[in-house]
Design an enzyme around this catalytic site. Structure first.
Site, PDB file in Angstrom:
ATOM      1  N   ASP A   1      10.749  53.879  -1.049  1.00  0.00           N
ATOM      2  CA  ASP A   1      10.745  53.326   0.307  1.00  0.00           C
ATOM      3  C   ASP A   1      11.853  54.018   1.078  1.00  0.00           C
ATOM      4  O   ASP A   1      12.731  54.659   0.485  1.00  0.00           O
ATOM      5  CB  ASP A   1      10.974  51.808   0.269  1.00  0.00           C
ATOM      6  N   SER A   2      11.850  53.860   2.386  1.00  0.00           N
ATOM      7  CA  SER A   2      12.936  54.419   3.174  1.00  0.00           C
ATOM      8  C   SER A   2      14.242  53.675   2.922  1.00  0.00           C
ATOM      9  O   SER A   2      15.326  54.263   2.976  1.00  0.00           O
ATOM     10  CB  SER A   2      12.601  54.370   4.663  1.00  0.00           C
TER      11      SER A   2
ATOM     12  N   GLY B   1       9.538  55.046  10.254  1.00  0.00           N
ATOM     13  CA  GLY B   1       8.503  54.678  11.216  1.00  0.00           C
ATOM     14  C   GLY B   1       8.397  55.582  12.431  1.00  0.00           C
ATOM     15  O   GLY B   1       7.301  55.998  12.815  1.00  0.00           O
TER      16      GLY B   1
ATOM     17  N   CYS C   1       6.165  50.780   0.831  1.00  0.00           N
ATOM     18  CA  CYS C   1       6.381  50.945   2.270  1.00  0.00           C
ATOM     19  C   CYS C   1       5.025  51.095   2.934  1.00  0.00           C
ATOM     20  O   CYS C   1       4.238  51.960   2.527  1.00  0.00           O
ATOM     21  CB  CYS C   1       7.243  52.186   2.521  1.00  0.00           C
ATOM     22  N   ASN C   2       4.747  50.266   3.924  1.00  0.00           N
ATOM     23  CA  ASN C   2       3.459  50.337   4.596  1.00  0.00           C
ATOM     24  C   ASN C   2       3.286  51.650   5.342  1.00  0.00           C
ATOM     25  O   ASN C   2       2.218  52.273   5.298  1.00  0.00           O
ATOM     26  CB  ASN C   2       3.308  49.158   5.557  1.00  0.00           C
TER      27      ASN C   2
ATOM     28  N   CYS D   1       5.147  44.519   6.825  1.00  0.00           N
ATOM     29  CA  CYS D   1       6.230  45.454   6.512  1.00  0.00           C
ATOM     30  C   CYS D   1       6.952  44.883   5.302  1.00  0.00           C
ATOM     31  O   CYS D   1       7.240  43.674   5.260  1.00  0.00           O
ATOM     32  CB  CYS D   1       7.185  45.586   7.703  1.00  0.00           C
ATOM     33  N   THR D   2       7.240  45.725   4.327  1.00  0.00           N
ATOM     34  CA  THR D   2       7.834  45.210   3.086  1.00  0.00           C
ATOM     35  C   THR D   2       9.205  44.580   3.319  1.00  0.00           C
ATOM     36  O   THR D   2       9.606  43.675   2.584  1.00  0.00           O
ATOM     37  CB  THR D   2       7.948  46.323   2.034  1.00  0.00           C
ATOM     38  N   HIS D   3       9.921  45.019   4.333  1.00  0.00           N
ATOM     39  CA  HIS D   3      11.219  44.400   4.622  1.00  0.00           C
ATOM     40  C   HIS D   3      11.070  42.914   4.951  1.00  0.00           C
ATOM     41  O   HIS D   3      11.964  42.113   4.644  1.00  0.00           O
ATOM     42  CB  HIS D   3      11.893  45.104   5.806  1.00  0.00           C
TER      43      HIS D   3
END
Length: 270
Positions: free
Chosen positions: A16-17, A49, A79-80, A186-188
């Site tokens: 992921d970022s 993004g 991460c989407n 969003c995974t966050h």
């Protein structure tokens, strides 16, 4: 006394970022406490993004290559945004040796539960052709509204409590009253799910069901890795953290969230 059957070792990598990968990593840890985890994020290049699609794919591939050097049995793109833009590139390079599992907003199960449904996502994803196709394909006849969450992912990434509350309140204000389900696009957002539920149903009203992706991608990764879930396995799993390819500890912000504390506690066991 019966002896416990020893399970084959399993190692799962996540990309992921930033710390949005914590939710899926914690889901793997809960399902297999003995699984070794490799968390590969990109603080040098985040957020992904706003970047061009090719740039997102290149940065996700760099993170995946760094993780693949540790020999994982499967890799989760947690991460989407990266799942939209980077999956073909990652799969072309890593599969079939390392199965690659993407993250898709849980529109289908939310719609199956009946509407109305709110899809919380980043402003860049909200209204995008990708998300509109997802809703058209899996939304069934449910009433679905897209809700842009300005600044929420950044606030979660930085563990900025006031900014999280402000962003959640703003998105809740855009969410029609009476929604039965909220899709966390969003995974966050999964790291602050409890706060989202409370904000969408203030004044003691019925709280909506939340639909995240962490549990589903964790189960899929274990299945593709040939590893059965076993929550009672001994908590022997190790934790490797890579920040833009560099070995490091979990970012300090991770400790703000239950998922980060779970991973830290497990990795600290003797």
């Amino acid at each position: 006394m019966a002896h416990r059957l020893e399970l084959p070792a399993v190692k799962i990598a996540l990309v992921d970022s930033g710390i949005g990968l914590l939710a899926a990593a914690a889901a793997v840890r809960r399902a297999r406490p003995d699984a070794d985890l490799v968390l590969s994020s990109d603080p040098d290049g985040m957020p992904w993004g706003p970047r061009a699609a090719d740039d997102i794919a290149a940065r996700a591939l760099a993170c995946a290559r760094a993780a693949a050097a540790f020999g994982p049995d499967a890799l989760i793109v947690a991460c989407n945004t990266a799942s939209v833009h980077a999956l073909p590139v990652l799969r072309a390079e890593l599969e079939p040796g390392v199965p690659v599992i993407g993250t898709v907003p849980a529109v289908k199960p939310a719609a199956q539960g009946g509407g109305p449904v709110a899809v919380w996502a980043t402003p860049a994803t909200t209204g995008s052709p990708y998300q509109r196709r997802l809703i058209a394909e899996f939304g069934r006849d449910a009433q679905i509204v897209e809700v842009p969450c300005h600044g929420l992912a950044d606030a979660v990434e930085g563990a900025q409590e006031h900014a999280v509350d402000t962003a959640v309140a703003a998105a809740a204000g855009l969410t029609p009253p009476g929604v039965r389900s909220v899709v966390l696009g969003c995974t966050h957002y999964e790291l602050v799910g409890t706060r989202i539920r409370a904000a969408v149903a203030p004044d003691g009203g019925p709280r909506p069901a939340l639909y995240g992706s962490a549990g589903a991608v964790a189960a899929q990764a274990l299945r593709r890795a040939g590893a059965a879930p076993d929550p009672e396995a001994p908590p022997t799993g190790t934790l490797t953290v890579l920040l833009s390819g560099r070995a490091a500890a979990l970012p300090e912000a991770a400790g703000t969230y239950a998922e980060g504390r779970l991973l830290s506690a497990a990795s600290a066991l003797p």
